[in-house]
Design a protein around this motif. Structure first.
Motif, PDB file in Angstrom:
ATOM      1  N   VAL A 315       0.889  -1.326   0.021  1.00 34.36           N
ATOM      2  CA  VAL A 315       0.052   0.012  -0.050  1.00 34.36           C
ATOM      3  C   VAL A 315       0.732   1.117   0.052  1.00 34.36           C
ATOM      4  CG1 VAL A 315      -1.636   1.450   1.417  1.00 34.36           C
ATOM      5  CG2 VAL A 315      -1.981  -1.094   1.051  1.00 34.36           C
ATOM      6  N   LEU A 316       1.787   1.156   0.765  1.00 36.93           N
ATOM      7  CA  LEU A 316       2.625   2.422   0.958  1.00 36.93           C
ATOM      8  C   LEU A 316       4.013   2.369  -0.145  1.00 36.93           C
ATOM      9  CD1 LEU A 316       3.126   2.929   4.818  1.00 36.93           C
ATOM     10  CD2 LEU A 316       1.655   4.238   3.153  1.00 36.93           C
ATOM     11  N   GLY A 317       4.423   1.316  -0.316  1.00 37.87           N
ATOM     12  CA  GLY A 317       5.454   1.022  -1.260  1.00 37.87           C
ATOM     13  C   GLY A 317       5.286   1.359  -2.686  1.00 37.87           C
ATOM     14  N   GLY A 318       3.839   1.076  -3.062  1.00 35.00           N
ATOM     15  CA  GLY A 318       3.530   1.188  -4.522  1.00 35.00           C
ATOM     16  C   GLY A 318       3.800   2.745  -4.935  1.00 35.00           C
ATOM     17  N   PRO A 319       3.436   3.738  -4.189  1.00 30.06           N
ATOM     18  CA  PRO A 319       3.634   5.053  -4.183  1.00 30.06           C
ATOM     19  C   PRO A 319       4.667   5.720  -4.271  1.00 30.06           C
ATOM     20  CG  PRO A 319       1.285   4.690  -3.021  1.00 30.06           C
ATOM     21  CD  PRO A 319       1.887   3.390  -3.169  1.00 30.06           C
ATOM     22  N   ALA A 320       5.403   5.073  -3.514  1.00 28.31           N
ATOM     23  CA  ALA A 320       6.884   5.243  -3.201  1.00 28.31           C
ATOM     24  C   ALA A 320       7.880   4.711  -4.305  1.00 28.31           C
ATOM     25  CB  ALA A 320       7.453   4.569  -1.871  1.00 28.31           C
ATOM     26  N   LEU A 321       7.806   3.847  -4.708  1.00 28.57           N
ATOM     27  CA  LEU A 321       8.244   3.362  -6.246  1.00 28.57           C
ATOM     28  C   LEU A 321       7.707   4.223  -7.383  1.00 28.57           C
ATOM     29  CD1 LEU A 321       8.173  -0.585  -6.634  1.00 28.57           C
ATOM     30  CD2 LEU A 321      10.111   1.095  -6.754  1.00 28.57           C
ATOM     31  N   PHE A 322       6.652   4.720  -7.441  1.00 26.25           N
ATOM     32  CA  PHE A 322       6.166   5.506  -8.589  1.00 26.25           C
ATOM     33  C   PHE A 322       6.846   6.894  -8.085  1.00 26.25           C
ATOM     34  CE2 PHE A 322       3.821   9.509  -9.091  1.00 26.25           C
ATOM     35  CZ  PHE A 322       3.815   9.404 -10.546  1.00 26.25           C
ATOM     36  N   MET A 323       7.165   7.493  -7.253  1.00 29.83           N
ATOM     37  CA  MET A 323       7.822   8.470  -6.831  1.00 29.83           C
ATOM     38  C   MET A 323       9.351   8.486  -7.157  1.00 29.83           C
ATOM     39  SD  MET A 323       6.961  11.584  -6.076  1.00 29.83           S
ATOM     40  CE  MET A 323       5.359  11.544  -5.417  1.00 29.83           C
ATOM     41  N   VAL A 324       9.820   7.512  -6.886  1.00 30.49           N
ATOM     42  CA  VAL A 324      11.328   7.159  -7.314  1.00 30.49           C
ATOM     43  C   VAL A 324      11.412   7.391  -8.707  1.00 30.49           C
ATOM     44  CG1 VAL A 324      13.198   5.585  -7.262  1.00 30.49           C
ATOM     45  CG2 VAL A 324      11.974   5.885  -5.369  1.00 30.49           C
ATOM     46  N   GLY A 325      10.509   6.751  -9.557  1.00 30.75           N
ATOM     47  CA  GLY A 325      10.602   6.678 -10.911  1.00 30.75           C
ATOM     48  C   GLY A 325      10.369   8.111 -11.591  1.00 30.75           C
ATOM     49  N   ARG A 326       9.296   8.781 -10.992  1.00 32.40           N
ATOM     50  CA  ARG A 326       9.168  10.084 -11.168  1.00 32.40           C
ATOM     51  C   ARG A 326      10.054  11.261 -10.685  1.00 32.40           C
ATOM     52  NH1 ARG A 326       8.670  14.666 -11.938  1.00 32.40           N
ATOM     53  NH2 ARG A 326       6.770  15.930 -12.448  1.00 32.40           N
ATOM     54  N   SER A 327      10.544  11.138  -9.870  1.00 36.76           N
ATOM     55  CA  SER A 327      11.943  11.967  -9.513  1.00 36.76           C
ATOM     56  C   SER A 327      13.120  11.467 -10.383  1.00 36.76           C
ATOM     57  CB  SER A 327      12.464  11.452  -8.019  1.00 36.76           C
ATOM     58  OG  SER A 327      11.379  11.879  -7.012  1.00 36.76           O
ATOM     59  N   ARG A 328      13.453  10.525 -10.767  1.00 41.79           N
ATOM     60  CA  ARG A 328      14.256  10.255 -11.812  1.00 41.79           C
ATOM     61  C   ARG A 328      14.015  10.798 -13.201  1.00 41.79           C
ATOM     62  NH1 ARG A 328      16.442   6.366 -15.355  1.00 41.79           N
ATOM     63  NH2 ARG A 328      18.569   5.775 -15.070  1.00 41.79           N
ATOM     64  N   LEU A 329      12.680  10.845 -13.516  1.00 49.41           N
ATOM     65  CA  LEU A 329      12.357  11.458 -14.920  1.00 49.41           C
ATOM     66  C   LEU A 329      12.491  12.769 -14.761  1.00 49.41           C
ATOM     67  CD1 LEU A 329      10.702  10.902 -17.518  1.00 49.41           C
ATOM     68  CD2 LEU A 329       8.572  11.437 -16.434  1.00 49.41           C
ATOM     69  N   GLU A 330      11.874  13.440 -13.648  1.00 51.62           N
ATOM     70  CA  GLU A 330      12.196  15.029 -13.309  1.00 51.62           C
ATOM     71  C   GLU A 330      13.611  15.327 -13.674  1.00 51.62           C
ATOM     72  OE1 GLU A 330      11.588  17.753  -9.642  1.00 51.62           O
ATOM     73  OE2 GLU A 330       9.740  16.719 -10.528  1.00 51.62           O
ATOM     74  N   TYR A 331      14.465  14.551 -13.125  1.00 51.72           N
ATOM     75  CA  TYR A 331      16.098  14.997 -13.492  1.00 51.72           C
ATOM     76  C   TYR A 331      16.497  14.869 -14.759  1.00 51.72           C
ATOM     77  CZ  TYR A 331      21.056  14.997 -12.587  1.00 51.72           C
ATOM     78  OH  TYR A 331      22.405  15.281 -12.690  1.00 51.72           O
ATOM     79  N   GLU A 332      15.893  13.768 -15.247  1.00 51.85           N
ATOM     80  CA  GLU A 332      16.293  13.726 -16.816  1.00 51.85           C
ATOM     81  C   GLU A 332      15.595  14.873 -17.784  1.00 51.85           C
ATOM     82  OE1 GLU A 332      16.129   8.855 -16.457  1.00 51.85           O
ATOM     83  OE2 GLU A 332      14.389  10.014 -16.764  1.00 51.85           O
ATOM     84  N   VAL A 333      14.460  15.408 -17.294  1.00 46.88           N
ATOM     85  CA  VAL A 333      13.776  16.439 -18.180  1.00 46.88           C
ATOM     86  C   VAL A 333      14.345  17.680 -17.626  1.00 46.88           C
ATOM     87  CG1 VAL A 333      11.547  17.402 -18.655  1.00 46.88           C
ATOM     88  CG2 VAL A 333      11.932  14.936 -18.649  1.00 46.88           C
TER      89      VAL A 333
END
Length: 394
Positions: A315-333
């Motif tokens: 329940v908590l790890g799913g949103p956390a995993l999404f945020m890890v990927g989203r943070s990485r994308l933000e750095y790339e963009v």
């Protein structure tokens, strides 16, 4: 190769292919929910179930990802490319049907469909590109997928157990490693990624589409789970929290890194390299969304039940995993990561021990509130300011 502006956008066949992925992703979620519900307290069983789910998810991602890169390098309206997409579409459908029994009685169907898709693609293109420098790359891919195909088929033929998962994981590791290093084959060399010619805007749009596919699967899980039983107060609150979480995930992704991803790829000096990097970010986000969907179904079905640690971790790890990927994308963009992303990750991790004595519904509502805080922070930061342009570092 791509011919002008008309091939920048996804074709109807590619969008049709995406619909099959919604079904296949849903089969992965349903299978994982059954595993978590069957034995939620045994650590060894949980690790085994997570490993199996990851193997199936990565195999499905590989089918979609290779297809997206193919239609971003070559004209998706060409008959040969359309044939490749159709075969991969059919293979993905067979894989989706076989997913619930992939590690038991349907392993051969799953493996055969996967191998067919991965071998047919470079075979057709090697024939179409004969006499071209690009044929060498397709020949190396054909050799690699043929070799790993043996591992897939042997894994499907061994008795159900850890051996099948180990052979399939090894095959995936070889394939992902080969793709990352230019498909090296002794005697045939390799192709550095920075030399690859791609239609970057088309690839970026395909990533956006796949993100929406994953969210579509989440919506499917929420609706089916809630409608299958009583509309009690606890289930209704869980239903609302799940919907809110899905909307917030959409909002956080597209505002604003996901929205300007095509612009970032088009500005990049090495579009293929940035495309490969953002592929990893989307793969992480996909894992997060699928994990979140598992949490949705568990919570809607058992809003006031006991909270085994694996359930709360989902329940908590799913949103956390999404945020890890989203943070990485933000750095790339943009070349930076906003403070709100880091705060969300820290809060979600900190909530785990605090929510152990509570119920699943509390964890789902808490995750939604944390993501809501991130969305508000994005809105406040952007209020009154001009839209931030993409600044890719690659």
């Amino acid at each position: 190769m791509h011919k002008g502006e008309e091939t920048h956008r996804a074709t109807f066949l590619e969008l049709f292919f995406d619909l099959v992925l919604v079904f296949a992703l849903n089969r992965i979620t349903t299978r994982a929910v059954g595993d978590f519900a069957a034995d939620p307290g045994t650590l060894g069983v949980i690790f085994s179930d997570v490993g199996k789910t990851l193997v199936l998810l990565l195999a499905l991602w590989a089918i979609w990802h290779v297809t997206a890169w193919t239609t971003s390098r070559y004209n998706p309206r060409h008959e040969a490319i359309q044939l490749v997409v159709i075969v991969r579409l059919l293979a993905a459908m067979v894989m989706g049907v076989a997913i619930p029994g992939a590690f038991t009685h349907r392993g051969l169907a799953f493996a055969a469909a996967y191998v067919t898709a991965q071998v047919f693609h470079p075979l057709v293109l090697a024939i179409m590109l004969r006499g071209s420098e690009r044929q060498n790359l397709k020949l190396r891919m054909l050799i690699t997928f043929s070799a790993t195909g043996i591992l897939w088929i042997v894994g499907a033929l061994v008795p159900p157990g850890w051996g099948r998962g180990a052979l399939w994981a090894l095959a995936l590791g070889i394939e992902f490693g080969a793709a990352r290093f230019g498909w090296p084959v002794p005697g045939l060399g390799r192709s550095p990624l920075w030399k690859w010619e791609i239609q970057g805007e088309h690839l970026a749009e395909r990533y956006q589409s796949f993100f929406l596919i994953a969210l579509g699967e989440s919506v499917l899980v929420i609706g089916l789970t809630y409608s299958d039983n009583s509309f009690s107060a606890g289930r209704t609150i869980a239903f609302a929290a799940a919907l809110a979480t899905t909307v917030l995930i959409w909002r956080i992704y597209f505002y604003r890194a996901g929205q300007v991803l095509p612009e970032a790829v088009s500005k990049s000096k090495q579009p293929a390299r940035l495309g490969r990097s953002t592929a990893d970010s989307h793969m992480i986000m996909l894992a997060g969304i699928v994990t979140t969907s598992i949490g949705y179904e568990l919570t809607i079905d058992h809003p006031y039940g006991e909270v085994p640690p694996p359930w709360l971790a989902v329940v908590l790890g799913g949103p956390a995993l999404f945020m890890v990927g989203r943070s990485r994308l933000e750095y790339e963009v943009f070349g930076r990561v906003s403070r709100a992303r880091i705060v969300v990750l820290v809060v979600l991790v900190a909530l785990f021990p605090l929510l152990m004595p509570t119920r699943p519904l509390v964890g789902l509502v808490a995750a939604a509130l944390v993501l809501g805080g991130a969305a508000v922070a994005d809105w406040r930061r952007a209020r009154g300011a001009p839209p931030e342009p993409a600044k890719p570092g690659k």
